[in-house]
Design an enzyme around this catalytic site. Sequence first.
Site, PDB file in Angstrom:
ATOM      1  N   HIS A 151      -7.610  -0.226  -3.734  1.00  0.00           N
ATOM      2  CA  HIS A 151      -6.555  -1.076  -4.158  1.00  0.00           C
ATOM      3  C   HIS A 151      -6.972  -1.966  -5.283  1.00  0.00           C
ATOM      4  CE1 HIS A 151      -5.031  -0.427   0.183  1.00  0.00           C
ATOM      5  NE2 HIS A 151      -4.948   0.703  -0.542  1.00  0.00           N
TER       6      HIS A 151
ATOM      7  N   ASP B  26      -5.369  -4.737  -6.392  1.00  0.00           N
ATOM      8  CA  ASP B  26      -4.715  -6.024  -6.616  1.00  0.00           C
ATOM      9  C   ASP B  26      -5.828  -7.207  -5.983  1.00  0.00           C
ATOM     10  OD1 ASP B  26      -4.592  -5.097  -3.837  1.00  0.00           O
ATOM     11  OD2 ASP B  26      -2.501  -5.843  -3.592  1.00  0.00           O
TER      12      ASP B  26
ATOM     13  N   ASP C  67       0.801  -1.153  -0.226  1.00  0.00           N
ATOM     14  CA  ASP C  67      -0.060   0.047  -0.002  1.00  0.00           C
ATOM     15  C   ASP C  67       0.810   1.349  -0.097  1.00  0.00           C
ATOM     16  OD1 ASP C  67      -1.898  -2.067   0.226  1.00  0.00           O
ATOM     17  OD2 ASP C  67      -2.599  -1.200   2.323  1.00  0.00           O
TER      18      ASP C  67
ATOM     19  N   ASP D  30      -2.665   5.469  -2.807  1.00  0.00           N
ATOM     20  CA  ASP D  30      -2.087   4.173  -2.021  1.00  0.00           C
ATOM     21  C   ASP D  30      -1.128   3.577  -3.301  1.00  0.00           C
ATOM     22  OD1 ASP D  30      -3.184   5.171   0.224  1.00  0.00           O
ATOM     23  OD2 ASP D  30      -4.115   2.994   0.553  1.00  0.00           O
TER      24      ASP D  30
ATOM     25  N   CYS E 221      -0.663  -8.002  -0.890  1.00  0.00           N
ATOM     26  CA  CYS E 221      -0.605  -6.997   0.179  1.00  0.00           C
ATOM     27  C   CYS E 221       0.436  -6.818   1.141  1.00  0.00           C
ATOM     28  CB  CYS E 221      -2.014  -6.633   0.674  1.00  0.00           C
ATOM     29  SG  CYS E 221      -3.324  -6.635  -0.217  1.00  0.00           S
TER      30      CYS E 221
HETATM   31  N1  ABU Z   1      -6.140  -4.267   0.314  1.00  0.00           N
HETATM   32  C1  ABU Z   1      -6.705  -4.929  -0.747  1.00  0.00           C
HETATM   33  C2  ABU Z   1      -8.059  -5.387  -0.575  1.00  0.00           C
HETATM   34  C3  ABU Z   1      -9.039  -5.068  -1.501  1.00  0.00           C
HETATM   35  C4  ABU Z   1     -10.221  -5.526  -1.392  1.00  0.00           C
HETATM   36  O1  ABU Z   1     -11.044  -5.164  -0.363  1.00  0.00           O
HETATM   37  O2  ABU Z   1     -10.743  -6.436  -2.188  1.00  0.00           O
END
Ligand code: ABU
Length: 369
Positions: free
Chosen positions: A252, A254, A123, A203, A354
């Site tokens: 995010h 990913d 992040d 981020d 992450c």
């Molecule tokens: N920090 C990745 C989590 C993203 C999500 O809540 O799918």
Amino acid sequence: MSDSDVETPTVSHLSAPVVWSCNEWDPLEEVIVGVVDGATVPPWNHSLAATAPAHAAWFFEKYGGSAFPQDIISNASRELDALSNRLVKLGVKVRRPDILDFNKEVTTPWWSSKGLYAAMPRDVLLVVGDTIFEAPMAWRSRYFESYAFRNLLMDYFRKGGRWLTAPKPTMAETFYDPNYSPDRAIIEGQKQFVINESEIAFDAADFVRFGTDILAQKSNVTNAAGIEWMRRHVPSGFSVHEVEFDDEHPMHIDTTIVPLAPGKLLVNPNWVNTMPDILASWEILRAPPPVKPYDSALYFSSDWLTMNILSLDEKTLIVEEQETPMIEALTGWGFDVIPVPFRNFYPFGGSIHCATTDVRRSGSLKSYL
Ligand code: ABU
């Protein structure tokens, strides 16, 4: 402290850059793995509520402002250590951030807040070629998070790495939309966000690297100004492209798109209804549904942590060991999977991708899109 106590940076230029990573799949040589020691639960607040699941409000109401419960920290810490040891055995150099006490209240001219954690290097830090970027973040509890990584960054700097820190937003009240509500995240077809465009914010985890092309999404922690700042600062040869998906509460990228190897993209079937043109030539695997139910101990995230995979190289993936449908799907797609226990880390809001940031991957800068 006198001047003589200050260590003068001595820059040694290695034959191979100490910081070098252009994509998500070249052979991994050095990685930062996060720590959960010192983690603090933020109080339930407007910017957190924009992305944290509503079912988790009780957790923040009960523990907000306190250290994470010790059993949650100990169990996750064991899994982070096991992941680190596994990576070392696989020949990867592993670095860890400093342990800071995030339960200390900090005060700026605009607000006071306790911190969060140094669990998610992904992040905070983004490596683009030979440059390591320190993200400005958008949550008050994360304002000083990058300091847990400062000793590592100084070490990379001394060894010749390039290091850029993006300007931090004040995170004053004026930076957040008081009228934002997760229930009204789309208004007249327009995605709404809890942060506005008055300052630069992002981020690092809202960016994903495909060689010369980096894709970035606007989210509740990344604004257009943040994407533009990155566009102007990436090293020569890289381009940043904004993409948008169907996650109504993005934070995010990913767990939305995950490039695993040249031409092979894992996508979230709920949030990717239309593929951006730039990815049109890539083969797609739609991720199987997560094993872990949404309303379990997922306090900060969706249940799509199942997709949050770390590539060791373009053939080998590190995947949470209980995500059996995902492991079978990836194996069927021709990958070798290394399963590792990581379920106890999920309550912190991420999984293996992450919890790590690749600082060095071998390979050269190429175009794949
Ligand atoms: N920090 C990745 C989590 C993203 C999500 O809540 O799918």
